[in-house]
Write an enzyme that holds these catalytic residues in place. Structure first.
Site, PDB file in Angstrom:
ATOM      1  N   TRP A 147       7.162  -0.801  -7.723  1.00 52.52           N
ATOM      2  CA  TRP A 147       8.319  -1.321  -6.985  1.00 52.52           C
ATOM      3  C   TRP A 147       9.525  -1.467  -7.928  1.00 52.52           C
ATOM      4  CZ3 TRP A 147      11.763  -5.346  -6.984  1.00 52.52           C
ATOM      5  CH2 TRP A 147      12.496  -5.549  -5.807  1.00 52.52           C
ATOM      6  N   LYS A 185       0.819  -1.219   0.000  1.00 59.31           N
ATOM      7  CA  LYS A 185       0.000   0.000   0.000  1.00 59.31           C
ATOM      8  C   LYS A 185       0.856   1.274   0.000  1.00 59.31           C
ATOM      9  CE  LYS A 185      -2.712   0.079   3.510  1.00 59.31           C
ATOM     10  NZ  LYS A 185      -1.997   0.890   4.508  1.00 59.31           N
ATOM     11  N   PHE A 204       3.153  -8.750  -9.292  1.00 55.49           N
ATOM     12  CA  PHE A 204       4.365  -9.514  -9.000  1.00 55.49           C
ATOM     13  C   PHE A 204       4.789 -10.292 -10.249  1.00 55.49           C
ATOM     14  CE2 PHE A 204       3.078  -8.384  -4.851  1.00 55.49           C
ATOM     15  CZ  PHE A 204       4.109  -8.642  -3.963  1.00 55.49           C
ATOM     16  N   ALA A 227      -3.100   1.837  14.248  1.00 57.28           N
ATOM     17  CA  ALA A 227      -4.258   1.709  13.355  1.00 57.28           C
ATOM     18  C   ALA A 227      -5.382   0.873  13.958  1.00 57.28           C
ATOM     19  CB  ALA A 227      -3.818   1.106  12.028  1.00 57.28           C
ATOM     20  N   LYS A 269       8.304  -6.278  11.060  1.00 54.02           N
ATOM     21  CA  LYS A 269       7.579  -5.715   9.938  1.00 54.02           C
ATOM     22  C   LYS A 269       8.440  -4.828   9.039  1.00 54.02           C
ATOM     23  CE  LYS A 269       3.498  -4.046  10.432  1.00 54.02           C
ATOM     24  NZ  LYS A 269       2.386  -3.205  10.929  1.00 54.02           N
ATOM     25  N   THR A 279       4.022   1.598  -0.843  1.00 56.35           N
ATOM     26  CA  THR A 279       4.775   1.644  -2.093  1.00 56.35           C
ATOM     27  C   THR A 279       3.902   2.167  -3.227  1.00 56.35           C
ATOM     28  OG1 THR A 279       6.115  -0.220  -1.341  1.00 56.35           O
ATOM     29  CG2 THR A 279       6.148   0.255  -3.692  1.00 56.35           C
TER      30      THR A 279
END
Length: 556
Positions: free
Chosen positions: A409, A70, A381, A272, A104, A72
């Site tokens: 990416w 998200k 991907f 969050a 993370k 990125t």
């Protein structure tokens, strides 16, 4: 293949004064923190006469271990909009040190869609989190000192709800006993620490619109209750002035840049779950003033992050988004379809179609509950097949929503051109009719039920006796007209993380209800929410190093 930190370190950044000029920020508002980061004086928002740009929210499907990308995508979209000639800024959250050194990782994007200097942003940055921690712990110290010095306010030490904090994953501090060692060392009691991002002060800072608003909100924070059940606030302890003094610079938004030189306002980062999970209102408003388009994101999937962005942040600030980007991956949808992480590299149309209802529900919520135009961004991907992509495109078209492939990416802003054009089209051709999931004049239980039924897709709620008492007390204290902030697992629409995809006919159990009076919302706990994480067996910190020249390695 280069790592994220190697990509960032190999990219030549521009002087931050040039980035400020690109964003339209006059140098008189720029407070330098070295050559590549700065803070922006709050007077900019008061003195600028620019019209607001379009606000674009980037959210995502329900998270899975496969990842969605998200942040990125948010950064790549901003770069993509700039590549097609738009004046754009991005507004992001600051990373917490705990996840950076834990499991993370940070929150500066990845690959060729990053904000830089990524090492600084992921570590101490401009000291905002340290200031928040100091203000939090000052309040804790003043509270305990008040009790030690005679307890004029009649505080019940068993009803203290304010905890200390540190910006690190440290399970050893979750529950402690302090004040030991004799009378001169304090009053013994049970206590504990939260991670700094879970402090209510973080949420307060991110919702405040000025220093005076910040001070007022800090004063409203409830720290304890008296023996006769009356709330005690930071203002009762005369702490709000000193706390504000510690935060006078932290409230100013930070300006950095993407790898492609797009202005980025990175500021704040509340939890969050027990908070709203968005960057600061001030940073978002600054990004909107400084660009035709302001791109921002919310935490977790759309059922948690986007709902709180709309029902808490937008409601309090008056912000109205023009469009929403829903990030999804083929891999994550196949996991929602029942596959294990090890099975995701092979084409599996059956599992993909089985997992699509998760995306459908998020699309429906944006379209039918919050009534905003949206686009699905597929973070592609290398293992994704054309047939899998085509399946998603065709199914989304049936719902009247377009799909744009994103390869940010690997390709940076060039990988978001299609997405950027679709976002522009949405803003120019499709007007939303923005609405909230509930009305403020509803009861606390009605608000919870509305979110569960309308957003999560559940059939109702079950409120445990303790929570009923808490709701009654908060109603009597006048907090029942505040927005709600539901704390539940991020891995399911339900409160059961094993119920993946799009479960139906479930009931959400409300276990506890408390108020964050300074932030201005009621927190609804549906499970055991961890506010102080622990480090994994092999923490990321073990791989991080620095050479004699100060160059950091192993951060990612």
């Amino acid at each position: 293949m280069l790592t994220d930190i190697e990509i960032a370190q190999n990219t030549k950044t521009e002087d931050i004064t040039k980035i400020a000029k690109r964003a339209g920020v006059d140098e008189k508002y720029v407070e330098m923190y070295g050559k590549n980061k700065a803070k922006i004086d709050l007077s900019l928002l008061k003195e600028t006469d620019r019209e607001n740009g379009k606000l674009i929210l980037v959210t995502a499907i329900t998270p899975t271990p496969a990842g969605e990308g998200k942040t990125t995508t948010t950064i790549g979209l901003a770069d993509g909009l700039r590549r097609i000639g738009k004046r754009v800024s991005v507004a992001l959250r600051e990373p917490s040190l705990g996840p950076v050194f834990g499991m993370k990782g940070g929150a500066a994007g990845g690959g060729y869609a990053q904000v830089v200097p990524m090492e600084d942003i992921n570590l101490h940055f401009t000291g905002d989190f340290h200031a928040i921690g100091a203000a939090n712990n000052l309040l804790a110290a003043m509270l305990d000192n008040h009790i030690y010095q005679g307890n004029r306010l009649n505080i019940d030490p068993r009803r203290i709800v304010w905890r200390r904090c540190v910006d690190m994953n440290d399970r050893q501090l979750r529950f402690i006993t302090d004040g030991l060692g004799g009378r001169v060392n304090g009053v013994p009691r049970e206590d504990g620490y939260d991670i700094t991002v879970a402090s209510e002060i973080m949420a307060v800072l991110c919702l405040a619109t000025s220093i005076s608003d910040l001070k007022e909100r800090l004063g409203r924070i409830i720290v304890a209750y008296t023996y006769d059940e009356k709330p005690i606030t930071a203002k009762d302890l005369n702490a709000q002035g000193a706390m504000t003094a510690l935060l006078k610079d932290a409230i100013k938004p930070n300006l950095v840049q993407t790898l492609e030189g797009t202005p980025a306002f990175v500021h704040g980062g509340p939890f969050a779950n027990i908070a709203h999970g968005c960057n600061s209102v001030i940073a978002t408003k600054t990004a909107m003033k400084m660009g035709e388009y302001a791109i921002t994101e919310a935490g977790f999937g759309a059922d948690l992050g986007a709902e709180k962005f709309f029902d808490i942040k937008c409601r309090m600030s008056g912000l109205v988004p023009s469009a929403v980007v829903i990030v999804a991956t083929v891999r994550a949808l196949k996991m929602h379809g029942g596959l294990q992480k090890t099975q995701l590299s092979e084409e599996n149309l059956e599992a993909l179609e089985k997992g699509m209802p998760n995306l459908y529900r998020h699309i429906s919520n944006i379209k039918n509950v919050f009534k905003l135009p949206s686009v699905v961004a597929i973070n592609r991907f290398p293992t994704d097949t054309d047939r899998e992509i085509e399946l998603i495109i065709s199914k989304c078209k049936e719902l009247g929503v377009n799909v744009a492939l994103s390869t940010v990416w690997a390709d940076g802003g060039a990988g978001a051109i299609t997405l950027a054009n679709e976002v522009v089209r949405l803003c120019e051709e499709e007007k939303g009719d923005f609405s909230f999931a509930y009305e403020l004049d509803s009861t606390i239980e009605e608000k919870i039920e509305s979110v569960v039924k309308r957003v999560y897709g559940g059939k109702g709620i079950s409120v445990l006796p303790q929570a009923k008492k808490q709701i009654q007390m908060l109603t009597e204290l006048g907090f029942d007209k505040l927005p709600i902030c539901v704390a539940k697992t991020q891995y399911s629409f339900s409160d059961d993380p094993t119920k993946i995809c799009a479960p139906e006919d479930f009931t959400v159990t409300v276990k506890n209800v408390k108020v964050s009076a300074g932030a201005g919302f009621v927190v609804v706990l549906t499970g055991d929410i961890m506010t102080m994480p622990g480090l994994p067996k092999v923490p990321a910190a073990e791989k991080i190093d620095v050479d004699e020249n100060g160059k950091i390695t192993g951060l990612f």
